[in-house]
Write an enzyme that holds these catalytic residues in place. Structure first.
Site, PDB file in Angstrom:
ATOM      1  N   ARG A 104      12.861  44.147 -14.593  1.00 28.38           N
ATOM      2  CA  ARG A 104      11.509  44.128 -14.136  1.00 28.38           C
ATOM      3  C   ARG A 104      11.420  44.673 -12.787  1.00 28.38           C
ATOM      4  NH1 ARG A 104       8.783  38.283 -13.223  1.00 28.38           N
ATOM      5  NH2 ARG A 104      10.198  38.381 -11.406  1.00 28.38           N
ATOM      6  N   THR A 108       6.182  46.202  -8.971  1.00 34.86           N
ATOM      7  CA  THR A 108       5.301  46.248 -10.093  1.00 34.86           C
ATOM      8  C   THR A 108       5.270  44.853 -10.988  1.00 34.86           C
ATOM      9  OG1 THR A 108       6.214  47.370 -11.758  1.00 34.86           O
ATOM     10  CG2 THR A 108       4.922  48.686 -10.067  1.00 34.86           C
ATOM     11  N   ASP A 200      17.104  33.518  -9.878  1.00 38.24           N
ATOM     12  CA  ASP A 200      17.167  34.822 -10.626  1.00 38.24           C
ATOM     13  C   ASP A 200      18.425  34.566 -11.407  1.00 38.24           C
ATOM     14  OD1 ASP A 200      18.413  37.256 -11.468  1.00 38.24           O
ATOM     15  OD2 ASP A 200      17.003  38.311  -9.829  1.00 38.24           O
ATOM     16  N   ASP A 203      21.491  36.990 -11.749  1.00 38.21           N
ATOM     17  CA  ASP A 203      22.292  36.880 -10.636  1.00 38.21           C
ATOM     18  C   ASP A 203      23.149  35.962 -10.533  1.00 38.21           C
ATOM     19  OD1 ASP A 203      21.364  39.356  -9.413  1.00 38.21           O
ATOM     20  OD2 ASP A 203      20.185  38.620  -7.996  1.00 38.21           O
TER      21      ASP A 203
HETATM   22  C1  PRP Z   1      14.544  38.521 -15.731  1.00 36.75           C
HETATM   23  C2  PRP Z   1      14.609  37.680 -17.011  1.00 36.75           C
HETATM   24  C3  PRP Z   1      13.735  38.340 -17.803  1.00 36.75           C
HETATM   25  C4  PRP Z   1      12.676  38.676 -17.014  1.00 36.75           C
HETATM   26  C5  PRP Z   1      11.467  37.846 -17.048  1.00 36.75           C
HETATM   27  O1  PRP Z   1      15.382  39.753 -15.851  1.00 36.75           O
HETATM   28  O2  PRP Z   1      15.886  37.610 -17.228  1.00 36.75           O
HETATM   29  O3  PRP Z   1      14.092  39.298 -18.602  1.00 36.75           O
HETATM   30  O4  PRP Z   1      13.095  38.870 -15.767  1.00 36.75           O
HETATM   31  O5  PRP Z   1      10.245  38.045 -16.171  1.00 36.75           O
HETATM   32  P1  PRP Z   1       9.040  38.596 -16.752  1.00 36.75           P
HETATM   33  O6  PRP Z   1       8.652  37.532 -17.800  1.00 36.75           O
HETATM   34  O7  PRP Z   1       8.102  38.512 -15.586  1.00 36.75           O
HETATM   35  O8  PRP Z   1       9.181  39.911 -17.449  1.00 36.75           O
HETATM   36  P2  PRP Z   1      15.541  40.800 -14.661  1.00 36.75           P
HETATM   37  O9  PRP Z   1      14.432  41.692 -14.580  1.00 36.75           O
HETATM   38  O10 PRP Z   1      15.532  39.995 -13.334  1.00 36.75           O
HETATM   39  O11 PRP Z   1      16.617  41.726 -15.076  1.00 36.75           O
HETATM   40  P3  PRP Z   1      18.075  41.077 -15.103  1.00 36.75           P
HETATM   41  O12 PRP Z   1      18.540  40.181 -16.335  1.00 36.75           O
HETATM   42  O13 PRP Z   1      18.905  42.350 -15.664  1.00 36.75           O
HETATM   43  O14 PRP Z   1      18.693  40.360 -13.911  1.00 36.75           O
HETATM   44  N1  URA Z   2      13.282  36.444 -13.694  1.00 34.35           N
HETATM   45  C1  URA Z   2      14.019  35.501 -13.167  1.00 34.35           C
HETATM   46  O1  URA Z   2      15.462  35.482 -13.453  1.00 34.35           O
HETATM   47  N2  URA Z   2      13.698  34.278 -12.771  1.00 34.35           N
HETATM   48  C2  URA Z   2      12.385  33.983 -12.541  1.00 34.35           C
HETATM   49  O2  URA Z   2      12.075  33.015 -12.261  1.00 34.35           O
HETATM   50  C3  URA Z   2      11.548  34.890 -13.043  1.00 34.35           C
HETATM   51  C4  URA Z   2      12.071  36.246 -13.540  1.00 34.35           C
END
Ligand code: PRP
Ligand code: URA
Length: 209
Positions: A104, A108, A200, A203
């Protein structure tokens, strides 16, 4: 319209509390996500078709039921979705696993796709897309778009925690997709994080920051 199922089983709620707690470390967080994914998989497979087979018990010949061998594909959205895969495979070990990489954009909040690798027989499989978090819904919608573009027809979406905003977006964009949630939270904050949420997910799962 797709159905939304919230699994409020006491075991799931109990484990989610520790998943949410910021003092829970990476090892325990990972184990808990794995356990909740297994519990959710138990529910999500409730409608798997069965067929009758002939067996011989020590007492008599009998007909009994086994899974009809429907082909299942599990699709974790990278990274955080990876934390749910093993828990599901414990219950459906023959499932194949595809991967969709999305992150994400922090400004944006739009998903950016960077990797897609799916089982070759996409059109014949039923898919479960997994990601711990459904926040704005952008990542889930994009992952489902990506699967459909490649021929997938039957898709379920499974997450640990969802914001109402994200649920509405997925329902609107993909009305054929049922959504399975362990907890439906209150809202998103200004940074697109789920409140109260768990922070997160990627993380916390991988110990990065
Ligand atoms: C997080 C989570 C989802 C997304 C949700 O991933 O694991 O994939 O955000 O957010 P949304 O519904 O607003 O799209 P992230 O983009 O942090 O990536 P990662 O899993 O690689 O840390
Ligand atoms: N992605 C995450 O990992 N946590 C949130 O709360 C939203 C998006």
């Amino acid at each position: 319209m797709g159905k939304v199922y919230v699994f409020d089983h006491p075991l799931i709620q109990h484990k989610l509390t520790y998943i949410r707690d910021k003092s829970t470390g990476t090892k325990e967080f990972r184990e808990l996500v794995d356990e909740v994914a297994s519990l959710m998989a138990f529910e999500i497979t409730r409608d798997l078709p069965l067929k009758e087979v002939e067996i011989e018990t020590p007492v008599i010949k009998a007909t009994s039921k086994v899974l009809s061998g429907k082909k299942i594909g599990i699709i974790p959205i990278l990274r955080a979705g990876l934390g749910m895969v093993d828990g599901i495979l414990k219950l459906i070990p023959a499932a194949k696993v595809g991967h969709i990489g999305l992150y994400r954009d922090p400004q944006t909040l739009q998903p950016v796709e960077y990797y897609v690798k799916l089982p070759s027989d996409v059109e014949e499989r039923d898919f479960i897309v997994v990601d711990p978090m459904l926040a704005t819904g952008g990542s889930a919608v994009e992952a489902i778009n990506s699967l459909k573009k490649r021929g997938a027809k039957n898709i379920k979406f499974m997450c640990l925690i969802a914001a109402p905003e994200g649920v509405e977006v997925v329902k609107k964009e993909h009305p054929d997709v049922d959504i399975y949630i362990a907890a439906l939270d209150e809202q998103l904050n200004d940074h697109g994080y789920i409140v109260p949420g768990l922070g997160d997910a990627g993380d916390r799962l991988f110990g990065t920051k």
